[in-house]
Motif scaffolding. Sequence first.
Motif, PDB file in Angstrom:
ATOM      1  N   GLU A 255       1.286 -18.718  63.930  1.00  0.00           N
ATOM      2  CA  GLU A 255       2.533 -17.955  64.034  1.00  0.00           C
ATOM      3  C   GLU A 255       3.092 -17.558  62.675  1.00  0.00           C
ATOM      4  O   GLU A 255       3.797 -16.551  62.557  1.00  0.00           O
ATOM      5  CB  GLU A 255       3.573 -18.766  64.818  1.00  0.00           C
ATOM      6  CG  GLU A 255       3.216 -18.913  66.299  1.00  0.00           C
ATOM      7  CD  GLU A 255       4.357 -19.498  67.109  1.00  0.00           C
ATOM      8  OE1 GLU A 255       5.527 -19.177  66.802  1.00  0.00           O
ATOM      9  OE2 GLU A 255       4.089 -20.267  68.042  1.00  0.00           O
ATOM     10  N   ASP A 256       2.793 -18.326  61.634  1.00  0.00           N
ATOM     11  CA  ASP A 256       3.331 -18.007  60.309  1.00  0.00           C
ATOM     12  C   ASP A 256       2.422 -17.095  59.501  1.00  0.00           C
ATOM     13  O   ASP A 256       2.682 -16.824  58.327  1.00  0.00           O
ATOM     14  CB  ASP A 256       3.581 -19.301  59.519  1.00  0.00           C
ATOM     15  CG  ASP A 256       2.307 -20.104  59.298  1.00  0.00           C
ATOM     16  OD1 ASP A 256       1.290 -19.803  59.964  1.00  0.00           O
ATOM     17  OD2 ASP A 256       2.326 -21.025  58.461  1.00  0.00           O
ATOM     18  N   VAL A 257       1.343 -16.588  60.138  1.00  0.00           N
ATOM     19  CA  VAL A 257       0.386 -15.722  59.447  1.00  0.00           C
ATOM     20  C   VAL A 257       0.645 -14.260  59.809  1.00  0.00           C
ATOM     21  O   VAL A 257       0.730 -13.905  60.999  1.00  0.00           O
ATOM     22  CB  VAL A 257      -1.070 -16.095  59.810  1.00  0.00           C
ATOM     23  CG1 VAL A 257      -2.047 -15.093  59.213  1.00  0.00           C
ATOM     24  CG2 VAL A 257      -1.387 -17.509  59.329  1.00  0.00           C
ATOM     25  N   ASN A 258       0.783 -13.409  58.805  1.00  0.00           N
ATOM     26  CA  ASN A 258       0.942 -11.973  59.015  1.00  0.00           C
ATOM     27  C   ASN A 258      -0.398 -11.392  59.455  1.00  0.00           C
ATOM     28  O   ASN A 258      -1.403 -11.545  58.759  1.00  0.00           O
ATOM     29  CB  ASN A 258       1.427 -11.305  57.714  1.00  0.00           C
ATOM     30  CG  ASN A 258       1.705  -9.821  57.885  1.00  0.00           C
ATOM     31  OD1 ASN A 258       0.853  -9.062  58.343  1.00  0.00           O
ATOM     32  ND2 ASN A 258       2.899  -9.412  57.513  1.00  0.00           N
ATOM     33  N   ILE A 259      -0.418 -10.717  60.606  1.00  0.00           N
ATOM     34  CA  ILE A 259      -1.681 -10.233  61.153  1.00  0.00           C
ATOM     35  C   ILE A 259      -2.351  -9.229  60.219  1.00  0.00           C
ATOM     36  O   ILE A 259      -3.587  -9.165  60.132  1.00  0.00           O
ATOM     37  CB  ILE A 259      -1.479  -9.630  62.557  1.00  0.00           C
ATOM     38  CG1 ILE A 259      -2.848  -9.386  63.219  1.00  0.00           C
ATOM     39  CG2 ILE A 259      -0.649  -8.347  62.495  1.00  0.00           C
ATOM     40  CD1 ILE A 259      -2.771  -9.054  64.686  1.00  0.00           C
TER      41      ILE A 259
END
Length: 405
Positions: A255-259
């Motif tokens: 969830e904390d990773v920018n796609i």
Amino acid sequence: MDKILLWSLLLIFSGSQASRPLAQRNIEFAVDLYQAICLSHKNNIIFSPLGTTLGLGMVQLGAKGKAQQQIRQTLKLQETSAGEEFSVLKSFFSAISEKKQEFTFNLANALYLQEGFTVKEQYLHSNKEFFQSAIKLVDFQDAKTSAETISTWVESKTDGKIKDMFSGEDFGPLTRLILVNAVYFKGDWKQKFTKENTQLMNFTKKDGAAVKIPMMKALVRTKYGYFSGSSMNYQVLELPYKGDEFSLIIVLPAEDVNIEEMEKQITAHQILKWFSEMQEEEVEVSLPRFQVEQKLDFKEALYSLNITEIFSGGCDLSGITDSAEVFISQVMQHVFFEINEDGSEAATSAGMHIPVIMSLAQNQFIANHPFLFIVKNNPTESILFMGRVTNPDTQKMKGRDLDSL
């Protein structure tokens, strides 16, 4: 036999030798094209590397000189004769049509030429033999009629799922040649989701806003992996379609990773690593019911991949026609893709329903934020479709579908 034929289709120019490097080159082109498309599309994406390869193959068949060389380099083709490149395509189309009961896979290829241009008989024959493609003459000066003609043809080739592909505004007075590629795929899940378990849940879009979407739920035993790399964590899940010929691969960043940051790091080597290192495990799956339908003009993306010559008035398409005025003005692809509980519109009662018994599995896969997806052919590890979901499309869903949740 089918496995070899399908590989030969997806790797059109690679000959008959089946090996990992060939699959890797196919995936390299898919990744290159995906990243090029991302430069100009910030939301949902769906495209077919297969369709693009076939379309460019149709052009390459009639291209000479620099135009041909650029296509071959971008598709990472080996030096070989045209006969070796295309020899098994005709057999593939026969084989794929025999398996229609297991999945729906409609592919429409066509070249539309301005009336008055003479197309060489050998080119017509080769396109029909290798690609089952149609070559038709239209009067682009009558833009509205031309658009209706092409759109009707595409609709007929995709079981009515892709409509109104073109409008009159798509054509201009200098339009000479349109390459059209339409793809439609749907398959039944090997393990279906149960509709009664679908619930409305929040999906956090790329901009941080939340939207209510139908979330399908199931406890399944399938291939799964948890991966870490470059300070980011993500999960990879495989959901096979009935018959095991095709699978949907979902790549879900933490969830904390920018796609967008994760997309930049994807390579063909990484994708093949996912395929080989995933292990069969029990997984609690929560996956949105969604539709992605998109029409893309690949001209800008292909330019960034150094396919430029075919779009210029001086390109050599003398294998198609002797006219010096012909060049490619658009490379269009329209893809419709849907995920639901059955996996297919033609829902049947067959297939094992997996009950939802949450909190028993060690692994949880909750796709409630943007993710990538791949549809691959399992025998060859070749990619048919690739894309991302940043916002599941609930606008096109029928009201009763949402009201029933």
